[in-house]
Design an enzyme around this catalytic site. Structure first.
Site, mmCIF file in Angstrom:
data_model
loop_
_atom_site.group_PDB
_atom_site.id
_atom_site.type_symbol
_atom_site.label_atom_id
_atom_site.label_comp_id
_atom_site.label_asym_id
_atom_site.label_seq_id
_atom_site.Cartn_x
_atom_site.Cartn_y
_atom_site.Cartn_z
ATOM 1 N N TRP A 327 1.214 -1.059 0.024
ATOM 2 C CA TRP A 327 0.235 0.655 0.139
ATOM 3 C C TRP A 327 1.026 1.227 -0.487
ATOM 4 O O TRP A 327 0.077 2.242 -0.645
ATOM 5 C CB TRP A 327 -0.842 0.312 1.209
ATOM 6 C CG TRP A 327 -1.654 1.674 0.895
ATOM 7 C CD1 TRP A 327 -3.133 0.920 1.295
ATOM 8 C CD2 TRP A 327 -1.433 2.979 1.890
ATOM 9 N NE1 TRP A 327 -3.633 2.780 1.548
ATOM 10 C CE2 TRP A 327 -2.556 2.965 1.753
ATOM 11 C CE3 TRP A 327 -0.196 2.502 2.794
ATOM 12 C CZ2 TRP A 327 -2.584 4.963 2.286
ATOM 13 C CZ3 TRP A 327 -0.450 4.288 3.564
ATOM 14 C CH2 TRP A 327 -1.277 5.249 3.101
ATOM 15 N N HIS A 328 2.283 0.509 0.550
ATOM 16 C CA HIS A 328 2.606 2.492 1.038
ATOM 17 C C HIS A 328 3.878 2.764 -0.443
ATOM 18 O O HIS A 328 4.277 4.044 -0.746
ATOM 19 C CB HIS A 328 3.859 2.324 1.948
ATOM 20 C CG HIS A 328 3.161 2.614 3.320
ATOM 21 N ND1 HIS A 328 2.506 1.726 3.780
ATOM 22 C CD2 HIS A 328 3.488 3.658 4.211
ATOM 23 C CE1 HIS A 328 2.206 2.337 5.093
ATOM 24 N NE2 HIS A 328 2.558 3.412 5.696
ATOM 25 N N GLY A 329 3.710 1.883 -0.748
ATOM 26 C CA GLY A 329 4.591 1.817 -2.496
ATOM 27 C C GLY A 329 5.229 0.911 -3.593
ATOM 28 O O GLY A 329 4.760 -0.321 -2.783
#
Length: 496
Positions: A327-329
């Site tokens: 989700w973060h990258g």
């Protein structure tokens, strides 16, 4: 439109001033217009995406609420899956498609097959992960019957796009934010709320412009050419990034919460002294609280949580953290970061009985300060180690970074002045140290007294409160990183 831009400094007072002046029935529409203007200041075209997500989840909520009988359960579940599928597909295409294509090319290369060589050429929409998760949370809440479907489209569109927390959270729940939006006509201009919100915003700007953007210079200097440095510089940069990302993301949350409070909205707390955590589990109860609780409520518990044995619990935990990393990258280094935190949690659960036996046999006093300090230090080291993977451009770079820490000791650079060659001279370094001391004291008060900085200052005498606020503003203007010759640092979490 950055919070730390002149444009926002002009935009926000106009929004607030008209919000309290115009007829109360127009407030929701006014905030919706302002929120879309705020978002479109980055790329007007991407307003179509947030509008599409809004319409899909709005219609889904109404349809889901109508499916109440046993005969419509299948239709209800199908509607939920359709809504989730469409929204997640949009997120996948814009955020992960090129990542998947690139990963497949590398895999095919290892298998000696031809590469796909196909890429999508578009920018990542700002805050797409945040508003998508907020809209999906609403859909799931309606499906579960936790909230009623919102029939007013303007009201619901404002819930998805509310500008203070639109691009980097907190990821609000419909129970909290949507219920407040429904009551905007009753909101009055209150001096206490304005002062409290202003305190949070000022402290947020201090964390961002005095600490985060300053330590970012050192961090970028070392991480961008890590192969040129030894252990001391690399450790300083890793710890520096640990502080940078906290001050950067924490500052955005504080400014968002403060801005919303000035307008009469209460957003959820997103950070609660995370680096005072005494375990990794405790850390995730204090770090990015809106996201960690979102994953807990909408993924971990539906997967079975800890109800189906230790093996299933470990599997669920790892799934949540791997997805959190992704989700973060769109990079395997983020997945590795999430996987490390998953391993920390699983290892902590597995070793807990062994640790308790050792503590009992050695008669360790677990209630004294030294034991708590040891727990905080161990947790901090584990968190710093994982942040290396988060900051590095790739897993290979992270491993090489760690390898140089072990193989290239350079303790002398702390004493011969070389520390001032890492992008910050002696004056800049002293300003940074002053900011970090102040950050530590504020977080210590928050940790010990369990009171936020605005609540703490609101308890003090008026002269003291204004002295602190004006002093902070002066420090921000004098020592904040901005102006001619400085490239303003975008908030880190905007890319997620």
């Amino acid at each position: 439109m950055e919070f730390n831009s002149i444009k926002f400094m002009l935009f926000f007072p106009v929004v607030v001033g008209l919000y309290f002046v115009i007829p109360v029935k127009l407030r929701q529409f006014w905030l919706l217009v302002c929120s879309y203007y705020f978002y479109m200041s980055w790329n007007a075209g991407y307003a179509v995406l947030i509008a599409a997500s809004t319409l899909i989840t709005y219609v889904s909520g109404i349809v889901l609420e109508k499916c109440k009988s046993d005969e419509t359960k299948i239709r209800k579940r199908a509607m939920l899956l359709l809504s989730l599928g469409i929204n997640l597909s949009i997120l996948f295409i814009f955020k992960y498609a090129n990542f998947i294509m690139g990963s497949l090319d590398k895999l095919l290369g290892l298998l000696h097959h031809g590469a796909i060589n196909m890429r999508f050429h578009f920018l990542l929409p700002v805050g797409i992960s945040f508003y998508t998760f907020q809209a999906l949370g609403y859909t799931i809440d309606v499906y579960r019957g936790d909230v009623k479907a919102e029939r007013n489209l303007i009201r619901y569109a404002l819930f998805v796009s509310f500008f203070p927390q639109l691009v980097a959270g907190p990821i609000e729940r419909s129970k909290n934010l949507l219920s407040q939006i429904r009551k905007t006509e009753n909101v009055k201009f209150l001096g206490g709320g304005v002062t409290s919100g202003a305190i949070l915003m000022i402290w947020g700007y201090f964390m961002k412009m005095v600490i985060s953007d300053r330590v970012a210079i050192l961090v970028n200097t070392v991480f961008d050419c890590y192969w040129m440095y030894g252990s001391t510089e690399l450790i300083l940069a890793a710890v520096g990034f640990t502080l940078q990302i906290y001050c950067d993301f924490g500052s955005y949350s504080l400014i968002a919460i403060g801005a919303a409070k000035i307008m009469g909205f209460e957003l959820m707390e997103n950070f609660n002294t995370p680096y005072f955590a005494r375990s990794i589990r405790d850390f995730w109860g204090r770090w990015h609280i809106s996201l960690s609780t979102w994953f807990r409520d909408y993924l971990y518990i539906p997967l079975g949580g800890n109800r189906k044995g230790n093996v299933r619990k470990a599997w669920n935990t790892m799934c949540v953290f791997l997805i959190s990393g992704l989700w973060h990258g769109a990079n395997w280094s983020f997945v590795a970061w999430g996987g490390l935190h998953g391993l920390y949690q699983i290892a902590g659960d597995f070793l807990k009985p062994w640790k308790e036996r050792v503590i009992q046999k050695l008669c360790v006093n677990t209630k004294c300060f030294s034991w708590k300090l040891l727990q905080v230090c161990v947790t901090f080291v584990l968190v710093v180690f994982a942040w290396i993977f988060f900051r590095a451009d790739s897993i290979r770079d992270a491993l090489n970074y760690i390898r140089r820490i072990v193989k290239r000791p350079t303790p002398w650079m702390l004493f011969n002045g070389e520390i001032y060659t890492l992008g910050l001279d002696r004056v800049e370094m002293n300003v940074l140290l002053f900011g970090l001391v102040l950050l530590f004291l504020v977080d210590l008060v928050r940790y010990k007294e369990r009171v936020t900085i605005d609540a703490f200052l609101m308890r003090q005498n008026l002269w003291f409160r204004w002295f602190v606020m004006m002093g902070a503003v002066i420090v921000i203007f004098v020592y904040g990183k901005y102006g001619v010759g400085f490239d303003p640092q975008q908030f880190i979490y905007f890319q997620f």
